[in-house]
Design a protein around this motif. Structure first.
Motif, PDB file in Angstrom:
ATOM      1  N   SER A   5       0.835  -1.204   0.000  1.00 11.80           N
ATOM      2  CA  SER A   5       0.000   0.000   0.000  1.00 11.80           C
ATOM      3  C   SER A   5       0.871   1.256   0.000  1.00 11.80           C
ATOM      4  O   SER A   5       0.514   2.257  -0.592  1.00 11.80           O
ATOM      5  N   ARG A   6       2.041   1.196   0.669  1.00 12.18           N
ATOM      6  CA  ARG A   6       2.965   2.325   0.627  1.00 12.18           C
ATOM      7  C   ARG A   6       3.495   2.540  -0.784  1.00 12.18           C
ATOM      8  O   ARG A   6       3.578   3.659  -1.259  1.00 12.18           O
ATOM      9  N   GLU A   7       3.850   1.442  -1.432  1.00 11.18           N
ATOM     10  CA  GLU A   7       4.342   1.536  -2.810  1.00 11.18           C
ATOM     11  C   GLU A   7       3.259   2.088  -3.723  1.00 11.18           C
ATOM     12  O   GLU A   7       3.530   2.940  -4.573  1.00 11.18           O
ATOM     13  N   ASP A   8       2.028   1.593  -3.567  1.00  6.33           N
ATOM     14  CA  ASP A   8       0.910   2.083  -4.376  1.00  6.33           C
ATOM     15  C   ASP A   8       0.690   3.573  -4.156  1.00  6.33           C
ATOM     16  O   ASP A   8       0.440   4.333  -5.097  1.00  6.33           O
ATOM     17  N   GLU A   9       0.809   3.993  -2.895  1.00  6.55           N
ATOM     18  CA  GLU A   9       0.621   5.409  -2.568  1.00  6.55           C
ATOM     19  C   GLU A   9       1.724   6.252  -3.201  1.00  6.55           C
ATOM     20  O   GLU A   9       1.463   7.321  -3.751  1.00  6.55           O
ATOM     21  N   GLU A  10       2.971   5.767  -3.136  1.00  6.31           N
ATOM     22  CA  GLU A  10       4.084   6.492  -3.735  1.00  6.31           C
ATOM     23  C   GLU A  10       3.935   6.579  -5.244  1.00  6.31           C
ATOM     24  O   GLU A  10       4.197   7.623  -5.843  1.00  6.31           O
ATOM     25  N   ILE A  11       3.487   5.499  -5.862  1.00 12.45           N
ATOM     26  CA  ILE A  11       3.261   5.495  -7.313  1.00 12.45           C
ATOM     27  C   ILE A  11       2.165   6.485  -7.658  1.00 12.45           C
ATOM     28  O   ILE A  11       2.287   7.256  -8.612  1.00 12.45           O
ATOM     29  N   SER A  12       1.097   6.471  -6.868  1.00 15.37           N
ATOM     30  CA  SER A  12      -0.017   7.391  -7.101  1.00 15.37           C
ATOM     31  C   SER A  12       0.448   8.843  -6.985  1.00 15.37           C
ATOM     32  O   SER A  12       0.073   9.690  -7.793  1.00 15.37           O
ATOM     33  N   GLU A  13       1.270   9.133  -5.960  1.00 15.99           N
ATOM     34  CA  GLU A  13       1.792  10.491  -5.795  1.00 15.99           C
ATOM     35  C   GLU A  13       2.697  10.865  -6.962  1.00 15.99           C
ATOM     36  O   GLU A  13       2.683  11.999  -7.424  1.00 15.99           O
ATOM     37  N   GLY A  14       3.484   9.913  -7.444  1.00 13.63           N
ATOM     38  CA  GLY A  14       4.354  10.158  -8.591  1.00 13.63           C
ATOM     39  C   GLY A  14       3.562  10.483  -9.836  1.00 13.63           C
ATOM     40  O   GLY A  14       3.888  11.405 -10.574  1.00 13.63           O
ATOM     41  N   HIS A  15       2.484   9.701 -10.073  1.00 11.77           N
ATOM     42  CA  HIS A  15       1.626   9.956 -11.232  1.00 11.77           C
ATOM     43  C   HIS A  15       0.967  11.318 -11.112  1.00 11.77           C
ATOM     44  O   HIS A  15       0.846  12.043 -12.104  1.00 11.77           O
ATOM     45  N   SER A  16       0.553  11.660  -9.906  1.00  9.24           N
ATOM     46  CA  SER A  16      -0.098  12.948  -9.680  1.00  9.24           C
ATOM     47  C   SER A  16       0.863  14.099  -9.993  1.00  9.24           C
ATOM     48  O   SER A  16       0.481  15.074 -10.635  1.00  9.24           O
ATOM     49  N   ALA A  17       2.113  13.952  -9.557  1.00  6.84           N
ATOM     50  CA  ALA A  17       3.114  14.991  -9.811  1.00  6.84           C
ATOM     51  C   ALA A  17       3.402  15.110 -11.301  1.00  6.84           C
ATOM     52  O   ALA A  17       3.540  16.219 -11.830  1.00  6.84           O
ATOM     53  N   ILE A  18       3.469  13.979 -11.977  1.00 15.17           N
ATOM     54  CA  ILE A  18       3.719  13.982 -13.426  1.00 15.17           C
ATOM     55  C   ILE A  18       2.551  14.636 -14.152  1.00 15.17           C
ATOM     56  O   ILE A  18       2.747  15.439 -15.067  1.00 15.17           O
ATOM     57  N   LYS A  19       1.331  14.311 -13.736  1.00 13.24           N
ATOM     58  CA  LYS A  19       0.141  14.914 -14.369  1.00 13.24           C
ATOM     59  C   LYS A  19       0.128  16.425 -14.157  1.00 13.24           C
ATOM     60  O   LYS A  19      -0.188  17.179 -15.070  1.00 13.24           O
ATOM     61  N   GLU A  20       0.482  16.859 -12.942  1.00  9.06           N
ATOM     62  CA  GLU A  20       0.529  18.296 -12.667  1.00  9.06           C
ATOM     63  C   GLU A  20       1.544  18.986 -13.572  1.00  9.06           C
ATOM     64  O   GLU A  20       1.280  20.054 -14.118  1.00  9.06           O
ATOM     65  N   GLU A  21       2.709  18.366 -13.726  1.00  8.58           N
ATOM     66  CA  GLU A  21       3.761  18.932 -14.576  1.00  8.58           C
ATOM     67  C   GLU A  21       3.302  18.984 -16.034  1.00  8.58           C
ATOM     68  O   GLU A  21       3.516  19.980 -16.726  1.00  8.58           O
ATOM     69  N   LEU A  22       2.664  17.912 -16.500  1.00  4.91           N
ATOM     70  CA  LEU A  22       2.150  17.895 -17.875  1.00  4.91           C
ATOM     71  C   LEU A  22       1.093  18.972 -18.070  1.00  4.91           C
ATOM     72  O   LEU A  22       1.089  19.673 -19.087  1.00  4.91           O
TER      73      LEU A  22
END
Length: 81
Positions: A5-22
């Motif tokens: 669940s920690r890994e999933d959360e980190e991946i989700s945060e990473g995707h969110s940051a990438i989407k914000e940057e895009l």
């Protein structure tokens, strides 16, 4: 919290940051395309040399086309996520 669940959360945060940057880059490209589209015919356009403070005269039509293409690429990247 399990490690999965920690890994999933980190991946989700990473995707969110990438989407914000895009989204930020898409906004910037939309502004550039809009500005180039609304320039008067006799206006000059300059492009900055990468990693430098040197500017070169550029063709407005080519710059508009290149920026539209970049905008399309960014939109496709966001859509693919």
């Amino acid at each position: 919290m399990t490690s999965n669940s920690r890994e999933d959360e980190e991946i989700s945060e990473g995707h969110s940051a990438i989407k914000e940057e895009l989204n930020r880059k898409i906004k910037e490209q939309k502004i550039v395309v809009d500005e180039l589209s609304n320039l008067k015919k006799n206006r000059k356009v300059y492009v900055q040399q990468r990693n430098s403070n040197i500017f070169f005269l550029a063709d407005k039509g080519q710059m508009l086309g290149a920026n539209k293409k970049e905008l399309d690429i960014l939109k496709k990247e966001l859509q693919d996520m």
